[in-house]
Scaffold this motif. Structure first.
Motif, PDB file in Angstrom:
ATOM      1  N   GLY A  10       0.841  -1.190   0.000  1.00 10.21           N
ATOM      2  CA  GLY A  10       0.000   0.000   0.000  1.00 10.21           C
ATOM      3  C   GLY A  10       0.874   1.236   0.000  1.00 10.21           C
ATOM      4  O   GLY A  10       2.102   1.149   0.098  1.00 10.21           O
ATOM      5  N   SER A  67       0.377   4.421   4.837  1.00  7.10           N
ATOM      6  CA  SER A  67      -0.885   3.671   4.989  1.00  7.10           C
ATOM      7  C   SER A  67      -0.943   2.922   6.310  1.00  7.10           C
ATOM      8  O   SER A  67      -1.980   2.403   6.692  1.00  7.10           O
ATOM      9  CB  SER A  67      -1.060   2.681   3.830  1.00  7.10           C
ATOM     10  OG  SER A  67      -0.021   1.714   3.844  1.00  7.10           O
ATOM     11  N   ARG A 114       1.083   0.303   6.996  1.00  4.58           N
ATOM     12  CA  ARG A 114       1.336  -1.128   6.745  1.00  4.58           C
ATOM     13  C   ARG A 114       2.349  -1.720   7.727  1.00  4.58           C
ATOM     14  O   ARG A 114       2.211  -2.860   8.152  1.00  4.58           O
ATOM     15  CB  ARG A 114       1.762  -1.349   5.292  1.00  4.58           C
ATOM     16  CG  ARG A 114       2.978  -0.579   4.892  1.00  4.58           C
ATOM     17  CD  ARG A 114       3.237  -0.556   3.402  1.00  4.58           C
ATOM     18  NE  ARG A 114       4.455   0.200   3.170  1.00  4.58           N
ATOM     19  CZ  ARG A 114       5.025   0.371   2.015  1.00  4.58           C
ATOM     20  NH1 ARG A 114       4.482  -0.159   0.935  1.00  4.58           N
ATOM     21  NH2 ARG A 114       6.128   1.057   1.888  1.00  4.58           N
ATOM     22  N   TYR A 120      -4.637   1.029   3.028  1.00  6.23           N
ATOM     23  CA  TYR A 120      -4.702   2.372   2.464  1.00  6.23           C
ATOM     24  C   TYR A 120      -5.446   3.325   3.384  1.00  6.23           C
ATOM     25  O   TYR A 120      -6.177   2.915   4.288  1.00  6.23           O
ATOM     26  CB  TYR A 120      -5.379   2.347   1.083  1.00  6.23           C
ATOM     27  CG  TYR A 120      -6.828   1.920   1.103  1.00  6.23           C
ATOM     28  CD1 TYR A 120      -7.844   2.870   1.092  1.00  6.23           C
ATOM     29  CD2 TYR A 120      -7.186   0.569   1.138  1.00  6.23           C
ATOM     30  CE1 TYR A 120      -9.184   2.483   1.123  1.00  6.23           C
ATOM     31  CE2 TYR A 120      -8.507   0.179   1.161  1.00  6.23           C
ATOM     32  CZ  TYR A 120      -9.504   1.139   1.150  1.00  6.23           C
ATOM     33  OH  TYR A 120     -10.825   0.762   1.177  1.00  6.23           O
ATOM     34  N   ALA A 121      -5.212   4.597   3.150  1.00  7.80           N
ATOM     35  CA  ALA A 121      -5.934   5.691   3.788  1.00  7.80           C
ATOM     36  C   ALA A 121      -5.931   6.820   2.757  1.00  7.80           C
ATOM     37  O   ALA A 121      -5.212   6.750   1.759  1.00  7.80           O
ATOM     38  CB  ALA A 121      -5.245   6.128   5.074  1.00  7.80           C
ATOM     39  N   VAL A 180      -2.316  10.000   4.915  1.00  9.68           N
ATOM     40  CA  VAL A 180      -0.965   9.441   4.752  1.00  9.68           C
ATOM     41  C   VAL A 180       0.087  10.551   4.840  1.00  9.68           C
ATOM     42  O   VAL A 180       1.168  10.336   5.393  1.00  9.68           O
ATOM     43  CB  VAL A 180      -0.806   8.588   3.465  1.00  9.68           C
ATOM     44  CG1 VAL A 180      -1.771   7.424   3.444  1.00  9.68           C
ATOM     45  CG2 VAL A 180      -0.920   9.395   2.202  1.00  9.68           C
ATOM     46  N   TYR A 192       1.454   8.053  -4.800  1.00  6.89           N
ATOM     47  CA  TYR A 192       0.203   7.674  -4.128  1.00  6.89           C
ATOM     48  C   TYR A 192      -0.842   7.095  -5.091  1.00  6.89           C
ATOM     49  O   TYR A 192      -1.374   6.003  -4.860  1.00  6.89           O
ATOM     50  CB  TYR A 192      -0.382   8.870  -3.364  1.00  6.89           C
ATOM     51  CG  TYR A 192      -1.684   8.559  -2.659  1.00  6.89           C
ATOM     52  CD1 TYR A 192      -1.689   7.948  -1.402  1.00  6.89           C
ATOM     53  CD2 TYR A 192      -2.908   8.842  -3.260  1.00  6.89           C
ATOM     54  CE1 TYR A 192      -2.880   7.639  -0.756  1.00  6.89           C
ATOM     55  CE2 TYR A 192      -4.102   8.541  -2.614  1.00  6.89           C
ATOM     56  CZ  TYR A 192      -4.080   7.947  -1.373  1.00  6.89           C
ATOM     57  OH  TYR A 192      -5.262   7.628  -0.740  1.00  6.89           O
ATOM     58  N   MET A 197      -2.270   3.310  -5.206  1.00  6.25           N
ATOM     59  CA  MET A 197      -3.692   3.038  -4.964  1.00  6.25           C
ATOM     60  C   MET A 197      -4.299   2.164  -6.063  1.00  6.25           C
ATOM     61  O   MET A 197      -5.196   1.360  -5.809  1.00  6.25           O
ATOM     62  CB  MET A 197      -4.478   4.336  -4.828  1.00  6.25           C
ATOM     63  CG  MET A 197      -4.262   5.044  -3.489  1.00  6.25           C
ATOM     64  SD  MET A 197      -4.752   4.061  -2.039  1.00  6.25           S
ATOM     65  CE  MET A 197      -6.531   4.025  -2.245  1.00  6.25           C
ATOM     66  N   ARG A 210      -4.545  -1.685  -5.529  1.00  2.00           N
ATOM     67  CA  ARG A 210      -5.531  -2.282  -4.615  1.00  2.00           C
ATOM     68  C   ARG A 210      -6.342  -3.381  -5.296  1.00  2.00           C
ATOM     69  O   ARG A 210      -6.571  -4.450  -4.727  1.00  2.00           O
ATOM     70  CB  ARG A 210      -6.447  -1.185  -4.075  1.00  2.00           C
ATOM     71  CG  ARG A 210      -7.546  -1.698  -3.169  1.00  2.00           C
ATOM     72  CD  ARG A 210      -8.308  -0.608  -2.503  1.00  2.00           C
ATOM     73  NE  ARG A 210      -8.832   0.374  -3.431  1.00  2.00           N
ATOM     74  CZ  ARG A 210      -9.665   1.338  -3.118  1.00  2.00           C
ATOM     75  NH1 ARG A 210     -10.075   1.488  -1.881  1.00  2.00           N
ATOM     76  NH2 ARG A 210     -10.094   2.190  -4.008  1.00  2.00           N
ATOM     77  N   GLU A 220      -9.066  -0.601   4.560  1.00  2.00           N
ATOM     78  CA  GLU A 220      -8.933   0.820   4.856  1.00  2.00           C
ATOM     79  C   GLU A 220      -8.387   0.917   6.272  1.00  2.00           C
ATOM     80  O   GLU A 220      -8.906   0.270   7.182  1.00  2.00           O
ATOM     81  CB  GLU A 220     -10.317   1.465   4.754  1.00  2.00           C
ATOM     82  CG  GLU A 220     -10.290   2.952   4.651  1.00  2.00           C
ATOM     83  CD  GLU A 220     -11.669   3.506   4.360  1.00  2.00           C
ATOM     84  OE1 GLU A 220     -11.776   4.324   3.454  1.00  2.00           O
ATOM     85  OE2 GLU A 220     -12.639   3.097   5.052  1.00  2.00           O
ATOM     86  N   ASN A 221      -7.332   1.697   6.485  1.00  2.00           N
ATOM     87  CA  ASN A 221      -6.663   1.705   7.787  1.00  2.00           C
ATOM     88  C   ASN A 221      -6.677   3.087   8.429  1.00  2.00           C
ATOM     89  O   ASN A 221      -5.800   3.908   8.180  1.00  2.00           O
ATOM     90  CB  ASN A 221      -5.220   1.208   7.644  1.00  2.00           C
ATOM     91  CG  ASN A 221      -4.518   1.168   8.984  1.00  2.00           C
ATOM     92  OD1 ASN A 221      -5.146   0.956  10.025  1.00  2.00           O
ATOM     93  ND2 ASN A 221      -3.220   1.396   8.971  1.00  2.00           N
TER      94      ASN A 221
END
Length: 195
Positions: free
Chosen positions: A15, A19, A21, A126-127, A132, A153, A157, A160, A168-169
């Protein structure tokens, strides 16, 4: 090339930078008692990064020498820095443990997927862009590094849709719980109460 056993899994957390991760991967790895396979990189450590824990930081020349000896399973260049996973690290980890996890960008995740197929499970975190960016500022990253990351970015994305799972984080505990539930389906460890 090393053949993964039937019960072996490589879980790849990927990601955009920022994000979360790394935080999620470490929490999930801890929950399952799963070890991390650490990448090699030619860039300098960033604030808070520890050699041998986040990456193995080596010189450009050392990296190229290892590469010339065919030591890397995957090797990519991003913003002038080289990143790679050593074949021996994957093999020795999976000799000792059924499964392991890695934190990789899309290029590294794609290469591992091509090599090991269904044994690689990509977990995309992801966010939104603003979040981010804020996370990277809190880490104390320089503006030029944040700009480089944000420049990737949209491309990150897009990945995904290629990953096996996406999360989604915005809440570490919630995301960790969701991923732990997901990995339970692969690992069958009975760690998660399904009620």
């Amino acid at each position: 090339m090393y053949e993964l056993k039937d019960r072996s899994w490589l879980f790849v957390f990927t990601g955009p930078d920022g994000s979360g991760r790394k935080s999620v991967a470490e929490a999930v790895g801890h929950t399952f008692g799963m070890e991390k396979i650490v990448s090699y990189v030619t860039r300098q450590p960033r604030p808070g990064e520890v050699n041998g824990q986040d990456y193995r930081f080596i010189s450009h020349d050392s990296y190229r020498e290892m590469e010339s000896h065919g030591e890397f399973l995957e090797s990519v260049e991003i913003d002038g820095n080289l990143y790679g996973i050593r074949s021996l690290d994957v093999e020795s980890m999976l000799e000792k443990h059924d499964s392991a996890y890695l934190i990789l960008n899309r290029e590294g995740a794609t290469i591992l997927k091509k090599i090991y197929g269904d044994k690689v499970v990509r977990l995309f975190l992801y966010a939104d862009r603003r979040t981010v960016e804020e996370r990277q500022r809190k880490l104390g990253l320089p503006d030029d590094v944040i700009s480089q990351h944000l420049g990737h970015y949209d491309t990150e994305m897009e990945y995904r849709g290629f990953c096996e799972h996406a999360f989604e984080n915005y809440d570490l505990a919630q995301t960790t719980y969701e991923i732990t539930n997901t990995l339970e389906n692969y690992l069958q460890r009975d760690l998660v109460d399904k009620d």
